[in-house]
Scaffold this active site. Structure first.
Site, PDB file in Angstrom:
ATOM      1  N   LYS A   5       0.844  -1.196   0.000  1.00 27.17           N
ATOM      2  CA  LYS A   5       0.000   0.000   0.000  1.00 27.17           C
ATOM      3  C   LYS A   5       0.881   1.248   0.000  1.00 27.17           C
ATOM      4  O   LYS A   5       1.919   1.293   0.676  1.00 27.17           O
ATOM      5  CB  LYS A   5      -0.891  -0.042   1.245  1.00 27.17           C
ATOM      6  CG  LYS A   5      -1.822   1.146   1.438  1.00 27.17           C
ATOM      7  CD  LYS A   5      -2.613   0.948   2.723  1.00 27.17           C
ATOM      8  CE  LYS A   5      -3.496   2.134   3.053  1.00 27.17           C
ATOM      9  NZ  LYS A   5      -4.243   1.916   4.327  1.00 27.17           N
ATOM     10  N   SER A  21      -8.812   2.525   4.343  1.00 33.91           N
ATOM     11  CA  SER A  21      -7.986   3.155   3.332  1.00 33.91           C
ATOM     12  C   SER A  21      -7.150   2.167   2.520  1.00 33.91           C
ATOM     13  O   SER A  21      -6.397   2.580   1.633  1.00 33.91           O
ATOM     14  CB  SER A  21      -7.046   4.166   3.995  1.00 33.91           C
ATOM     15  OG  SER A  21      -6.186   3.522   4.929  1.00 33.91           O
ATOM     16  N   SER A  76      -9.175   0.444   8.595  1.00 37.56           N
ATOM     17  CA  SER A  76      -8.709   0.464   7.209  1.00 37.56           C
ATOM     18  C   SER A  76      -8.167  -0.855   6.685  1.00 37.56           C
ATOM     19  O   SER A  76      -7.848  -0.955   5.501  1.00 37.56           O
ATOM     20  CB  SER A  76      -7.643   1.545   7.041  1.00 37.56           C
ATOM     21  OG  SER A  76      -8.221   2.823   7.136  1.00 37.56           O
TER      22      SER A  76
END
Length: 477
Positions: free
Chosen positions: A77, A155, A179
């Site tokens: 990520k 996220s 997230s």
């Protein structure tokens, strides 16, 4: 797993047995990314060349003993984890336009590499990871492979889309308010938020969001989650929190029976309504747990819905993000202007600059008190079962509406932030499908540092259910 690509553990076994090479696995993953990512917008930075160099070198070597995922394709990520020289934009326009690149490698990136994972890209994230849908202005929305009109969550939404679509079996994620768990729920994946202190933020950070945030991965199987957790659970000198290691490895724990557990269940909240699909997911899971011999009761911690929670969480988050923005502006050599951040991000950072040191410390002390109050419930129960979010996946655009977006986010976030504040391990499992065919996860929460218990129970549920046979319409051939 029928009709789905092998998980990371199986791919590593194929390499170990000489039935596949790291180079072949990488080329297959790159081919899947080339085919699927234009529709998903999950991967925003490609690192194919350096991944090829690494995989080629690995293909001629024997895997070290601790490299238990040797040659398995992987994605990181674009937030928190850094590899020196690679892009690091954190969903931000200014970092993107400056072509900012990481100036150091974080310990977790080193741990992923030591496991043998081959990283060939970085995944999409909302700006600075501040919301629960992955729709940044900088790179555009990630799309859910179950239905491209719907959010992947956030996220860690880019990572979730890539794993759910079968591009890779495992991808990095992190969780400051849900997230990891929210994208797992919305994309039909396994998403474990480890205990505070389980994964190091070194070498430069000791904690993130006052200890509320933690790194992990998204996977399709419990054994992949356990194997990665074994590989990254190494405290570093100077870490402010250390989670004790289990007596057995987390993966070895999966062969152990969870025993008969006392499990509390909650399906409602004074903060807002819960969609029937989410209630059904929890109730269906509760019945399965009873069938498996566990004692299931309608009970939950008294402080679960403390009305002060979001006030103190906002102070801690906003103050930390104000400092992060300052450091990143220094890194690119200029201050962030009005056009360099999205409006809600800018408002949060400006709010963070208004808080006094006294207010911040008061919120940290509230966190500590809340954690102790929450912990009392787990002296009588082993696990709490809840929805992950209060609704099935929302459509893209809903949570980015300038007038209604913030309200809609608050309506969803009824069950995840609490366990970031308390630091307890919590996992999202893909136990249900909504009335319109979208994944709906459930959340299991254990006492602090009890990932082993959580993983044993999750593995039992995995064995007794059929989630591993489900795949989205947009899935790798």
């Amino acid at each position: 797993m029928q009709n789905t690509l092998p998980d990371g553990v199986e791919l590593a076994r194929l390499v170990q047995q000489g039935k596949a090479s790291p180079t072949e696995l990488l080329e297959d993953a790159i081919s899947r990314a080339n085919t699927l990512n234009p529709s998903l917008n999950a991967i925003i930075h490609r690192l194919d060349e350096q991944a090829h160099t690494r995989a080629t070198k690995m293909s001629g070597q024997e895997a070290p003993e601790d490299a238990t995922l040797w040659g398995v394709p992987f994605l990181t990520k674009d937030l928190t984890v850094m590899t020196e020289g690679d892009p690091y934009h954190a969903g931000n326009v200014a970092l993107r336009d400056s072509d900012y690149r990481a100036e150091h490698t974080t310990h977790l990136a080193t741990m992923f590499k030591r496991l043998g994972l081959v990283n060939f890209g970085r995944t999409n994230t909302p700006e600075f990871g501040l919301t629960v849908t992955t729709e940044p202005v900088s790179y555009g929305p990630s799309k859910n492979p179950w239905n491209l009109e719907y959010s992947t969550g956030g996220s860690s939404g880019g990572s979730a889309a890539a794993v759910a679509a079968g591009i890779v079996p495992i991808a990095h994620a992190n969780d400051g308010g849900g997230s990891i768990r929210i994208p797992a729920s919305e994309c039909g994946l396994v998403g474990l938020k480890p205990s505070r202190g389980r994964v190091s933020f070194g070498p430069k950070l000791g904690e993130s969001w006052a200890g509320a945030a933690i790194d992990g991965v998204l996977t399709r199987t419990i054994r992949d989650t356990a194997r990665v957790l074994d590989g990254v659970s190494y405290p570093w000198p100077g870490d402010p929190y250390w989670a004790p290691l289990p007596k057995l490895s987390f993966e070895e724990e999966l062969s152990m029976s969870p025993g008969q557990l006392r499990i509390g269940v909650v399906t409602d909240s004074p903060w807002g309504p819960i969609h029937q699909d989410c209630i059904d997911a929890v109730q269906k899971t509760a019945l399965l747990l009873q069938d498996l011999g566990h004692v299931v009761e309608n009970d939950s911690p008294g402080p679960l819905f403390d009305d002060e929670l979001f006030h103190h969480f906002r102070i801690a988050m906003a103050a930390n993000e104000a400092l992060s923005a300052q450091k990143l502006s220094e890194a690119i050599g200029r201050s962030f202007g009005r056009e360099d951040m999205e409006g809600d991000t800018r408002a949060l950072i400006e709010l963070g600059r208004t808080y006094t040191a006294t207010e911040y410390i008061a919120s940290i002390q509230w966190f500590h008190s809340y954690t102790r109050r929450m912990a009392e419930w787990w002296s009588k129960f082993d696990v709490l079962l809840t929805p992950v979010i209060a609704e099935p996946p929302p459509k893209l655009g809903e949570l980015r509406d300038p007038e209604l977006g913030t309200k809609r986010i608050r309506e969803l976030l009824l069950f995840t932030v609490q366990f970031n504040v308390s630091g307890q391990p919590a996992i999202s499992l893909p136990m249900h499908t909504s009335s319109n065919g979208l994944p709906v996860g459930v959340q299991l929460v254990a006492a602090m540092h009890q990932e082993s218990s959580l993983l044993r129970l999750s593995h039992q549920l995995e064995s007794a259910s059929s989630w591993h046979n489900r795949k989205p319409p947009l899935y790798a051939a």
